[in-house]
Write a protein that holds these residues in place. Structure first.
Motif, mmCIF file in Angstrom:
data_model
loop_
_atom_site.group_PDB
_atom_site.id
_atom_site.type_symbol
_atom_site.label_atom_id
_atom_site.label_comp_id
_atom_site.label_asym_id
_atom_site.label_seq_id
_atom_site.Cartn_x
_atom_site.Cartn_y
_atom_site.Cartn_z
ATOM 1 N N ASN A 4 3.811 4.289 2.558
ATOM 2 C CA ASN A 4 2.722 5.260 2.580
ATOM 3 C C ASN A 4 2.457 5.838 3.970
ATOM 4 O O ASN A 4 1.901 6.911 4.087
ATOM 5 C CB ASN A 4 1.458 4.586 2.047
ATOM 6 N N GLN A 5 2.872 5.154 5.005
ATOM 7 C CA GLN A 5 2.475 5.553 6.354
ATOM 8 C C GLN A 5 3.217 6.792 6.854
ATOM 9 O O GLN A 5 4.280 7.144 6.347
ATOM 10 C CB GLN A 5 2.657 4.404 7.337
ATOM 11 N N PRO A 18 7.907 12.001 3.374
ATOM 12 C CA PRO A 18 8.482 13.332 3.156
ATOM 13 C C PRO A 18 8.308 13.861 1.730
ATOM 14 O O PRO A 18 8.467 15.055 1.499
ATOM 15 C CB PRO A 18 9.964 13.143 3.481
ATOM 16 N N TYR A 19 7.993 13.005 0.804
ATOM 17 C CA TYR A 19 7.854 13.419 -0.592
ATOM 18 C C TYR A 19 6.415 13.195 -1.051
ATOM 19 O O TYR A 19 5.909 12.075 -0.979
ATOM 20 C CB TYR A 19 8.814 12.632 -1.478
ATOM 21 N N PRO A 20 5.750 14.231 -1.526
ATOM 22 C CA PRO A 20 4.340 14.102 -1.948
ATOM 23 C C PRO A 20 4.123 13.023 -3.010
ATOM 24 O O PRO A 20 3.117 12.329 -2.992
ATOM 25 C CB PRO A 20 3.986 15.474 -2.496
ATOM 26 N N PHE A 21 5.092 12.842 -3.918
ATOM 27 C CA PHE A 21 4.930 11.831 -4.961
ATOM 28 C C PHE A 21 4.851 10.432 -4.375
ATOM 29 O O PHE A 21 4.175 9.562 -4.913
ATOM 30 C CB PHE A 21 6.072 11.908 -5.988
ATOM 31 N N LEU A 22 5.516 10.217 -3.250
ATOM 32 C CA LEU A 22 5.506 8.898 -2.627
ATOM 33 C C LEU A 22 4.113 8.556 -2.109
ATOM 34 O O LEU A 22 3.614 7.442 -2.317
ATOM 35 C CB LEU A 22 6.535 8.853 -1.498
ATOM 36 N N LYS A 23 3.462 9.511 -1.487
ATOM 37 C CA LYS A 23 2.098 9.313 -0.980
ATOM 38 C C LYS A 23 1.135 9.034 -2.138
ATOM 39 O O LYS A 23 0.363 8.084 -2.102
ATOM 40 C CB LYS A 23 1.655 10.562 -0.191
ATOM 41 N N ARG A 24 1.189 9.869 -3.183
ATOM 42 C CA ARG A 24 0.284 9.706 -4.329
ATOM 43 C C ARG A 24 0.481 8.352 -5.008
ATOM 44 O O ARG A 24 -0.480 7.647 -5.302
ATOM 45 C CB ARG A 24 0.526 10.808 -5.359
ATOM 46 N N ASN A 25 1.731 8.013 -5.270
ATOM 47 C CA ASN A 25 1.990 6.784 -6.017
ATOM 48 C C ASN A 25 1.732 5.529 -5.198
ATOM 49 O O ASN A 25 1.245 4.530 -5.739
ATOM 50 C CB ASN A 25 3.413 6.795 -6.582
ATOM 51 N N THR A 26 2.017 5.567 -3.904
ATOM 52 C CA THR A 26 1.720 4.374 -3.095
ATOM 53 C C THR A 26 0.212 4.195 -2.946
ATOM 54 O O THR A 26 -0.268 3.067 -2.865
ATOM 55 C CB THR A 26 2.409 4.413 -1.717
ATOM 56 N N GLU A 27 -0.551 5.281 -2.943
ATOM 57 C CA GLU A 27 -2.014 5.145 -2.909
ATOM 58 C C GLU A 27 -2.514 4.488 -4.194
ATOM 59 O O GLU A 27 -3.425 3.659 -4.162
ATOM 60 C CB GLU A 27 -2.672 6.497 -2.679
ATOM 61 N N ARG A 28 -1.913 4.842 -5.320
ATOM 62 C CA ARG A 28 -2.275 4.189 -6.588
ATOM 63 C C ARG A 28 -1.887 2.721 -6.572
ATOM 64 O O ARG A 28 -2.641 1.865 -7.043
ATOM 65 C CB ARG A 28 -1.596 4.907 -7.750
ATOM 66 N N LEU A 58 -1.619 0.822 -3.948
ATOM 67 C CA LEU A 58 -2.545 0.120 -3.044
ATOM 68 C C LEU A 58 -3.898 -0.122 -3.701
ATOM 69 O O LEU A 58 -4.514 -1.171 -3.482
ATOM 70 C CB LEU A 58 -2.703 0.906 -1.737
ATOM 71 N N ALA A 59 -4.350 0.810 -4.531
ATOM 72 C CA ALA A 59 -5.606 0.600 -5.259
ATOM 73 C C ALA A 59 -5.460 -0.556 -6.244
ATOM 74 O O ALA A 59 -6.366 -1.394 -6.372
ATOM 75 C CB ALA A 59 -6.020 1.873 -5.981
ATOM 76 N N SER A 60 -4.325 -0.629 -6.913
ATOM 77 C CA SER A 60 -4.090 -1.733 -7.847
ATOM 78 C C SER A 60 -3.980 -3.062 -7.112
ATOM 79 O O SER A 60 -4.482 -4.091 -7.581
ATOM 80 C CB SER A 60 -2.810 -1.486 -8.654
ATOM 81 N N ILE A 61 -3.333 -3.041 -5.960
ATOM 82 C CA ILE A 61 -3.214 -4.263 -5.158
ATOM 83 C C ILE A 61 -4.597 -4.735 -4.714
ATOM 84 O O ILE A 61 -4.888 -5.929 -4.709
ATOM 85 C CB ILE A 61 -2.265 -4.035 -3.956
ATOM 86 N N LYS A 62 -5.456 -3.802 -4.359
ATOM 87 C CA LYS A 62 -6.830 -4.157 -3.969
ATOM 88 C C LYS A 62 -7.541 -4.877 -5.113
ATOM 89 O O LYS A 62 -8.238 -5.880 -4.902
ATOM 90 C CB LYS A 62 -7.607 -2.900 -3.548
ATOM 91 N N MET A 63 -7.350 -4.392 -6.336
ATOM 92 C CA MET A 63 -7.958 -5.051 -7.498
ATOM 93 C C MET A 63 -7.382 -6.462 -7.667
ATOM 94 O O MET A 63 -8.116 -7.399 -7.975
ATOM 95 C CB MET A 63 -7.740 -4.230 -8.764
ATOM 96 N N LEU A 64 -6.081 -6.617 -7.463
ATOM 97 C CA LEU A 64 -5.468 -7.950 -7.530
ATOM 98 C C LEU A 64 -6.087 -8.878 -6.486
ATOM 99 O O LEU A 64 -6.391 -10.039 -6.779
ATOM 100 C CB LEU A 64 -3.956 -7.861 -7.284
ATOM 101 N N GLU A 65 -6.260 -8.371 -5.264
ATOM 102 C CA GLU A 65 -6.864 -9.174 -4.202
ATOM 103 C C GLU A 65 -8.267 -9.632 -4.590
ATOM 104 O O GLU A 65 -8.637 -10.791 -4.373
ATOM 105 C CB GLU A 65 -6.911 -8.392 -2.894
ATOM 106 N N LEU A 66 -9.048 -8.724 -5.155
ATOM 107 C CA LEU A 66 -10.409 -9.072 -5.568
ATOM 108 C C LEU A 66 -10.397 -10.114 -6.689
ATOM 109 O O LEU A 66 -11.168 -11.075 -6.670
ATOM 110 C CB LEU A 66 -11.165 -7.820 -6.017
ATOM 111 N N ASN A 67 -9.509 -9.924 -7.661
ATOM 112 C CA ASN A 67 -9.421 -10.876 -8.773
ATOM 113 C C ASN A 67 -8.979 -12.255 -8.304
ATOM 114 O O ASN A 67 -9.545 -13.264 -8.734
ATOM 115 C CB ASN A 67 -8.461 -10.366 -9.850
ATOM 116 N N VAL A 68 -8.011 -12.302 -7.427
ATOM 117 C CA VAL A 68 -7.513 -13.587 -6.930
ATOM 118 C C VAL A 68 -8.576 -14.271 -6.077
ATOM 119 O O VAL A 68 -8.745 -15.486 -6.146
ATOM 120 C CB VAL A 68 -6.187 -13.425 -6.161
#
Length: 60
Positions: free
Chosen positions: A25-26, A30-40, A42-52
């Motif tokens: 993501n950083q 070069p590809y817009p889809f990469l930014k959008r999908n990695t942000e999604r 990361l949001a899912s990973i954040k939920m995993l962190e909260l659940n764990v």
């Protein structure tokens, strides 16, 4: 494997996923889809962190 060890293993794997997603993501990828999908991802990973962290609190 006891619960605490299992949770620590899960936390480590989540951390690895987060590291990879952040690398992809950083620096304006070069590809817009990469930014959008990695942000999604990361949001899912954040939920995993909260659940764990909820589970870890109940195991201790």
């Amino acid at each position: 494997m006891n619960n605490q060890t299992e949770i620590e293993d899960i936390c480590e794997k989540i951390g690895q996923m987060k590291k990879i997603a952040l690398e992809l993501n950083q620096n304006e990828p070069p590809y817009p889809f990469l930014k959008r999908n990695t942000e999604r991802i990361l949001a899912s990973i954040k939920m995993l962190e909260l659940n764990v962290s909820d589970i870890a609190g109940s195991v201790n």
